[in-house]
Write a protein that holds these residues in place. Structure first.
Motif, PDB file in Angstrom:
ATOM      1  N   THR A  73      -1.709  19.979   4.055  1.00 29.20           N
ATOM      2  CA  THR A  73      -0.509  19.300   3.585  1.00 29.20           C
ATOM      3  C   THR A  73      -0.142  19.810   2.192  1.00 29.20           C
ATOM      4  O   THR A  73      -1.035  20.098   1.390  1.00 29.20           O
ATOM      5  N   PRO A  74       1.155  19.954   1.874  1.00 25.70           N
ATOM      6  CA  PRO A  74       1.533  20.384   0.520  1.00 25.70           C
ATOM      7  C   PRO A  74       0.848  19.564  -0.566  1.00 25.70           C
ATOM      8  O   PRO A  74       0.644  18.365  -0.414  1.00 25.70           O
ATOM      9  N   HIS A  75       0.480  20.228  -1.640  1.00 21.52           N
ATOM     10  CA  HIS A  75      -0.201  19.633  -2.797  1.00 21.52           C
ATOM     11  C   HIS A  75      -1.682  19.364  -2.538  1.00 21.52           C
ATOM     12  O   HIS A  75      -2.337  18.690  -3.327  1.00 21.52           O
ATOM     13  N   PHE A  76      -2.221  19.881  -1.431  1.00 22.38           N
ATOM     14  CA  PHE A  76      -3.647  19.792  -1.147  1.00 22.38           C
ATOM     15  C   PHE A  76      -4.179  21.203  -0.910  1.00 22.38           C
ATOM     16  O   PHE A  76      -3.468  22.057  -0.375  1.00 22.38           O
TER      17      PHE A  76
ATOM     18  N   MET B  28       0.843  -1.193   0.000  1.00 23.90           N
ATOM     19  CA  MET B  28       0.000   0.000   0.000  1.00 23.90           C
ATOM     20  C   MET B  28       0.879   1.244   0.000  1.00 23.90           C
ATOM     21  O   MET B  28       1.913   1.286   0.656  1.00 23.90           O
ATOM     22  N   ALA B  29       0.482   2.270  -0.774  1.00 24.63           N
ATOM     23  CA  ALA B  29       1.216   3.527  -0.823  1.00 24.63           C
ATOM     24  C   ALA B  29       0.225   4.658  -1.047  1.00 24.63           C
ATOM     25  O   ALA B  29      -0.934   4.428  -1.399  1.00 24.63           O
ATOM     26  N   TYR B  30       0.706   5.898  -0.845  1.00 24.61           N
ATOM     27  CA  TYR B  30      -0.151   7.066  -0.998  1.00 24.61           C
ATOM     28  C   TYR B  30       0.227   7.865  -2.241  1.00 24.61           C
ATOM     29  O   TYR B  30       1.407   8.124  -2.500  1.00 24.61           O
ATOM     30  N   VAL B  31      -0.784   8.281  -2.988  1.00 23.84           N
ATOM     31  CA  VAL B  31      -0.580   9.083  -4.192  1.00 23.84           C
ATOM     32  C   VAL B  31      -0.043  10.462  -3.810  1.00 23.84           C
ATOM     33  O   VAL B  31      -0.541  11.101  -2.888  1.00 23.84           O
ATOM     34  N   GLY B  32       0.995  10.908  -4.523  1.00 19.87           N
ATOM     35  CA  GLY B  32       1.493  12.257  -4.350  1.00 19.87           C
ATOM     36  C   GLY B  32       2.379  12.489  -3.153  1.00 19.87           C
ATOM     37  O   GLY B  32       2.885  13.592  -2.965  1.00 19.87           O
TER      38      GLY B  32
ATOM     39  N   TYR C 196      15.171   3.791  -0.872  1.00 20.23           N
ATOM     40  CA  TYR C 196      14.529   4.565  -1.926  1.00 20.23           C
ATOM     41  C   TYR C 196      13.332   5.345  -1.385  1.00 20.23           C
ATOM     42  O   TYR C 196      12.776   5.035  -0.331  1.00 20.23           O
ATOM     43  N   ILE C 197      12.948   6.350  -2.150  1.00 21.20           N
ATOM     44  CA  ILE C 197      11.706   7.090  -1.932  1.00 21.20           C
ATOM     45  C   ILE C 197      10.967   7.097  -3.261  1.00 21.20           C
ATOM     46  O   ILE C 197      11.507   7.561  -4.268  1.00 21.20           O
ATOM     47  N   PHE C 198       9.744   6.552  -3.277  1.00 25.02           N
ATOM     48  CA  PHE C 198       8.978   6.607  -4.525  1.00 25.02           C
ATOM     49  C   PHE C 198       7.727   7.446  -4.315  1.00 25.02           C
ATOM     50  O   PHE C 198       7.110   7.429  -3.252  1.00 25.02           O
ATOM     51  N   THR C 199       7.380   8.214  -5.355  1.00 24.48           N
ATOM     52  CA  THR C 199       6.265   9.155  -5.279  1.00 24.48           C
ATOM     53  C   THR C 199       5.309   8.918  -6.437  1.00 24.48           C
ATOM     54  O   THR C 199       5.548   9.391  -7.556  1.00 24.48           O
ATOM     55  N   PRO C 200       4.224   8.177  -6.227  1.00 26.32           N
ATOM     56  CA  PRO C 200       3.233   7.977  -7.289  1.00 26.32           C
ATOM     57  C   PRO C 200       2.623   9.317  -7.693  1.00 26.32           C
ATOM     58  O   PRO C 200       2.248  10.119  -6.837  1.00 26.32           O
ATOM     59  N   LYS C 201       2.532   9.557  -8.978  1.00 22.08           N
ATOM     60  CA  LYS C 201       2.077  10.859  -9.461  1.00 22.08           C
ATOM     61  C   LYS C 201       0.627  10.856  -9.905  1.00 22.08           C
ATOM     62  O   LYS C 201      -0.080  11.851  -9.743  1.00 22.08           O
TER      63      LYS C 201
END
Length: 217
Positions: free
Chosen positions: A141-144, A32-36, A69-74
């Motif tokens: 939060t940034p991007h919101f 599980m991961a979070y978008v953005g 690593y750091i991954f950022t789903p766009k």
């Protein structure tokens, strides 16, 4: 950008005739991961140093090396695929592909001029109205950003304002003349109530947050 805690997930992958153990440390819960948002990831492949790993994703970007690593789903999607390969002197070997479920990061509350409720000065309200950009006075939060809300103002027991504002790019007091006029002339003792506060975030994530109530002093 908000970074999330992660939980260990052990996966097993059979390569050739021997068991190839792959350890993946992922976010929040298995797969599980979070978008953005920045999602930490640790990868280890039995028998290979971290420098030999090649880790990619099919949505957004990934940074890091040597197993960290750091991954950022766009983009909004049901899942993101993490691909693990190893580099040898003679070839690049495919080790594992896993799908990680994507979810929107839940936001249940915001602040207005640094406050969640309680007392606020009339001057702070006027400052919020004069702020450039979107939204005016709400912090997330940034991007919101806040896309809509209903604002009520009660003075001496009488409701002098009850209006709903909505703007996908960011709801603002100046979008409505009556709201701007009343909020620019808040008096001490006035009650200001925000309800139906909605937001939009990275990856088209949306939601509704808790109401807020203030008294001007």
């Amino acid at each position: 950008m908000k970074t999330l805690a992660f939980i260990l997930l052990i996966l097993f992958f059979w390569f050739s005739a021997s068991a190839q153990v792959v350890a993946i440390q992922c976010v929040k819960a298995p797969r599980m991961a979070y978008v953005g948002l920045d999602n930490p990831l640790k990868v280890a492949v039995d028998g290979y140093p971290g420098s030999a790993l090649m880790v990619t994703v099919d949505n957004g970007g990934i940074d890091g090396s040597n197993g960290d690593y750091i991954f950022t789903p766009k983009y909004p999607s049901d899942s993101i695929t993490i691909r693990v390969q190893v580099r040898t002197p003679t070839q690049i070997k495919e080790v594992q592909k896993i799908k990680v479920k994507l979810e929107c990061f839940p936001i249940d509350s915001t602040t207005f001029m640094g406050h969640r409720s309680g007392f606020i000065t009339a001057g702070q309200v006027r400052v919020a109205i004069g702020l450039d950009g979107n939204p005016q006075g709400f912090e997330l939060t940034p991007h919101f950003h806040v896309t809509g809300f209903k604002v009520r103002v009660i003075r001496d027991g009488e409701e002098i304002l009850s209006k709903s504002l909505s703007n996908r790019r960011g709801a603002r007091f100046v979008d409505d003349e009556e709201v701007e006029r009343v909020m620019s002339n808040i008096n001490a003792g006035d009650s200001i109530i925000f309800t139906n506060i909605t937001y939009l975030g990275y990856g088209e994530c949306t939601g509704t947050m808790k109401s807020m109530e203030f008294v001007a002093n």
